[in-house]
Design an enzyme around this catalytic site. Structure first.
Site, PDB file in Angstrom:
ATOM      1  N   GLY A   1       5.201  -9.608   4.466  1.00  0.00           N
ATOM      2  CA  GLY A   1       6.219  -9.838   5.205  1.00  0.00           C
ATOM      3  C   GLY A   1       5.263 -10.214   6.453  1.00  0.00           C
ATOM      4  N   GLU A   2       6.019 -10.584   7.319  1.00  0.00           N
ATOM      5  CA  GLU A   2       5.541 -11.729   8.363  1.00  0.00           C
ATOM      6  C   GLU A   2       5.191 -10.990   9.364  1.00  0.00           C
ATOM      7  OE1 GLU A   2       8.381 -14.746  10.016  1.00  0.00           O
ATOM      8  OE2 GLU A   2       7.282 -15.976   8.585  1.00  0.00           O
ATOM      9  N   LYS A   3       5.662  -9.268  10.004  1.00  0.00           N
ATOM     10  CA  LYS A   3       4.600  -9.003  10.589  1.00  0.00           C
ATOM     11  C   LYS A   3       3.087  -8.540  10.728  1.00  0.00           C
ATOM     12  CE  LYS A   3       3.894  -4.306  10.424  1.00  0.00           C
ATOM     13  NZ  LYS A   3       2.859  -3.892  10.727  1.00  0.00           N
ATOM     14  N   ASP A   4       2.803  -8.995   8.962  1.00  0.00           N
ATOM     15  CA  ASP A   4       1.248  -9.426   8.970  1.00  0.00           C
ATOM     16  C   ASP A   4       1.042 -10.829   9.350  1.00  0.00           C
ATOM     17  OD1 ASP A   4      -0.135  -6.503   8.777  1.00  0.00           O
ATOM     18  OD2 ASP A   4       1.581  -6.399   7.450  1.00  0.00           O
TER      19      ASP A   4
ATOM     20  N   MET B   1       0.790  -1.738   0.166  1.00  0.00           N
ATOM     21  CA  MET B   1       0.160   0.085   0.350  1.00  0.00           C
ATOM     22  C   MET B   1       0.471   1.278   0.169  1.00  0.00           C
ATOM     23  SD  MET B   1      -3.293  -1.158   2.125  1.00  0.00           S
ATOM     24  CE  MET B   1      -2.985  -0.591   3.638  1.00  0.00           C
TER      25      MET B   1
ATOM     26  N   HIS C   1       9.046   1.491   3.076  1.00  0.00           N
ATOM     27  CA  HIS C   1      10.576   1.567   3.734  1.00  0.00           C
ATOM     28  C   HIS C   1      11.717   0.114   4.056  1.00  0.00           C
ATOM     29  CE1 HIS C   1       7.952  -2.009   6.107  1.00  0.00           C
ATOM     30  NE2 HIS C   1       6.817  -0.680   6.209  1.00  0.00           N
TER      31      HIS C   1
ATOM     32  N   GLY D   1      10.880  -2.881   5.129  1.00  0.00           N
ATOM     33  CA  GLY D   1      10.112  -4.627   4.999  1.00  0.00           C
ATOM     34  C   GLY D   1       9.826  -4.209   4.098  1.00  0.00           C
ATOM     35  N   HIS D   2       9.256  -3.462   3.200  1.00  0.00           N
ATOM     36  CA  HIS D   2       8.932  -4.080   2.066  1.00  0.00           C
ATOM     37  C   HIS D   2       9.651  -4.320   0.639  1.00  0.00           C
ATOM     38  CE1 HIS D   2       5.536  -0.849   3.072  1.00  0.00           C
ATOM     39  NE2 HIS D   2       4.922  -1.566   2.778  1.00  0.00           N
TER      40      HIS D   2
ATOM     41  N   SER E   1       7.102  -0.496   9.941  1.00  0.00           N
ATOM     42  CA  SER E   1       5.812  -0.185   8.894  1.00  0.00           C
ATOM     43  C   SER E   1       5.049   0.866   8.556  1.00  0.00           C
ATOM     44  CB  SER E   1       4.315  -0.210  10.640  1.00  0.00           C
ATOM     45  OG  SER E   1       2.997   0.237   9.852  1.00  0.00           O
TER      46      SER E   1
HETATM   47  O1  PAF Z   1      -0.131  -5.868   3.568  1.00  0.00           O
HETATM   48  C1  PAF Z   1      -0.302  -4.643   3.455  1.00  0.00           C
HETATM   49  O2  PAF Z   1       0.119  -3.759   2.496  1.00  0.00           O
HETATM   50  C2  PAF Z   1      -1.605  -4.967   2.518  1.00  0.00           C
HETATM   51  O3  PAF Z   1      -2.410  -5.544   3.346  1.00  0.00           O
HETATM   52  C3  PAF Z   1      -1.809  -5.676   1.015  1.00  0.00           C
HETATM   53  C4  PAF Z   1      -1.432  -7.471   1.238  1.00  0.00           C
HETATM   54  C5  PAF Z   1      -0.642  -5.181  -0.446  1.00  0.00           C
HETATM   55  C6  PAF Z   1      -3.352  -5.189   0.648  1.00  0.00           C
HETATM   56  O4  PAF Z   1      -3.346  -4.556   0.974  1.00  0.00           O
END
Ligand code: PAF
Length: 280
Positions: A149-152, A30, A34, A36-37, A187
């Site tokens: 990511g495993e944060k989520d 989204m 950062h 993490g991405h 995040s």
């Molecule tokens: O983790 C995220 O940033 C969002 O939940 C995702 C997977 C891009 C879906 O909108």
């Protein structure tokens, strides 16, 4: 880097690349990127021959409208960061591209209860929005491997389940949490913290570590975390759960099955989440 806003153009481009035997890695985001991405992009670059990153702030996964409105957005900087990682494709769709039938029409599938606990319970409808957008993105991109990511951690479990239920032929790869030097999990929401909040924020990870290290029962670990948060001037605990990594059901006692501690807490108006493996 190729930047697409049209799903038709993107799908056409990817079809041509597939003919050249490229395998496609996909990192949905989204934005407000950062480290993490970027670690997901790096993993995709290692494992696949063409990496697509999507940037789309998905309205259907926000259960609080002010959260959607305040979510950080910085597409120009995101594109620079992706370019610097040699990401091959950036997809910047509009809502019409992602939801041609309107945002009210969400995927309705049985996720075996994985979507009902923790984030699902505290953010009603959140995972309906997540699975819908990820499924729509998968239909456009048709990736070989997708990276999350495993944060989520719960999101990762929910998406794995979605791919089984819908029989989607994609490998879902979970990547480790990236933390800043103080231990705060990276995040996009960290951008919204004041300096004072940012300095205090490693408290979340430190408390998870304390719970992990406590030589006691699950209930004692839960009590410790609740007490720590009650005593903190800036934080309000939203939930703390110890659960099975497989089912996400709360653990009653320690077992040989992999267990993880999950937390969500507010600092000011900002809601942060984190988790830690307990016995693996
Ligand atoms: O983790 C995220 O940033 C969002 O939940 C995702 C997977 C891009 C879906 O909108």
């Amino acid at each position: 880097m190729n930047v697409f806003t049209s799903k038709t153009e993107l799908a056409k481009f990817l079809d041509q690349e597939r003919i050249k035997d490229k395998n496609i890695g996909f990192v949905p985001t989204m934005g407000a990127l950062h480290q993490g991405h970027l670690s997901l992009i790096q993993e995709s670059k290692k494992r696949t021959s063409l990496t697509v990153c999507s940037i789309y702030v998905n309205p259907t996964q926000f259960n609080v409208q002010s959260d959607l409105k305040n979510y950080p957005r910085n597409t120009a900087k995101d594109i620079e960061l992706l370019d610097a990682e040699n990401c091959d494709v950036c997809f910047l769709p509009s809502t019409n591209e992602i939801y041609p039938n309107g945002v009210a029409k969400l995927l309705n599938i049985d996720l075996g209860g994985l979507d009902k606990r923790m984030e699902g319970k505290h953010r009603p409808g959140h995972f309906d929005g997540v699975v819908t957008v990820v499924n729509n993105l998968f239909k456009i991109i048709n990736p070989d491997i997708a990276f999350f990511g495993e944060k989520d951690f719960q999101q990762l479990a929910v998406i794995r389940k979605m791919t089984q239920v819908l029989n989607i032929n994609v490998e879902i790869t979970g990547c480790p949490i990236i933390r800043d030097p103080g231990g705060l999990a990276m995040s996009s929401r960290n951008e919204m913290l004041t300096d004072q909040e940012w300095l205090a924020a490693p408290f979340i990870h430190n408390t998870l570590l304390e719970a992990k290290d406590l030589n006691g029962t699950i209930q004692e670990k839960i009590d410790l975390v609740i007490k720590q948060f009650e005593n903190h001037a800036l934080f309000t605990l939203d939930y703390f759960d110890i659960a099975s990594e497989r089912t996400l059901k709360p653990s009653i006692e320690e077992s040989s099955e992999a267990q993880r501690a999950f937390i969500a807490a507010f600092i000011g108006n900002i809601r942060l989440i984190d988790n830690i493996a307990l016995n693996n």
